[in-house]
Design a protein around this motif. Structure first.
Motif: not given
Length: 132
Positions: A96-111
């Motif tokens: 679950f933590f890895q999914v959250v981190l992946s989502g965070r990384d994707a969001l940061l990349s888009n930003l």
């Protein structure tokens, strides 16, 4: 248990809320029925420890070696099951933590991409203003 509020905009929000409701309801049922422990595995460990406690404290004088040996074996199995359950929980939480981190990384990349595109446009205007 404290309910965690998760915004419905996340794709995993309905699943999380369903799990949270299930866990909270099961916890309420167990406590209302007088059971202290929440996990079946932990309850099995607690039961075995309660059986052995008088013997360890010396309250029970009779030596029932076979009975105590069975209780110790039962405690060992219960402890092993509890340990395996914790291992599975650790793996699931890590996933679950890895999914959250992946989502965070994707969001940061888009930003970052948006800032870079907008920054180049704003940077050109900003440089022109700075030269004036």
């Amino acid at each position: 248990m404290i309910d965690m509020d998760v915004a419905d905009v996340y794709s995993w929000a309905p699943t999380f809320k369903g799990l949270q409701n299930l866990v909270n309801e099961e916890t309420r049922v167990r406590f209302s029925s007088g059971r202290i422990t929440i996990l079946n595995e932990l309850e099995a460990v607690d039961s075995s420890v309660r059986e052995l406690y008088p013997f360890v404290q010396g309250v029970v004088e009779t030596i029932e070696t076979e009975s105590h040996a069975k209780t110790v074996e039962k405690l060992g199995r219960a402890t092993e099951n509890f340990s395996q359950g914790l291992d599975l929980l650790v793996k699931e939480v890590d996933g679950f933590f890895q999914v959250v981190l992946s989502g965070r990384d994707a969001l940061l990349s888009n930003l970052r991409s948006a800032v870079t595109v907008n920054g180049d446009i704003l940077g050109s205007n900003g440089d022109a203003q700075a030269v004036n």
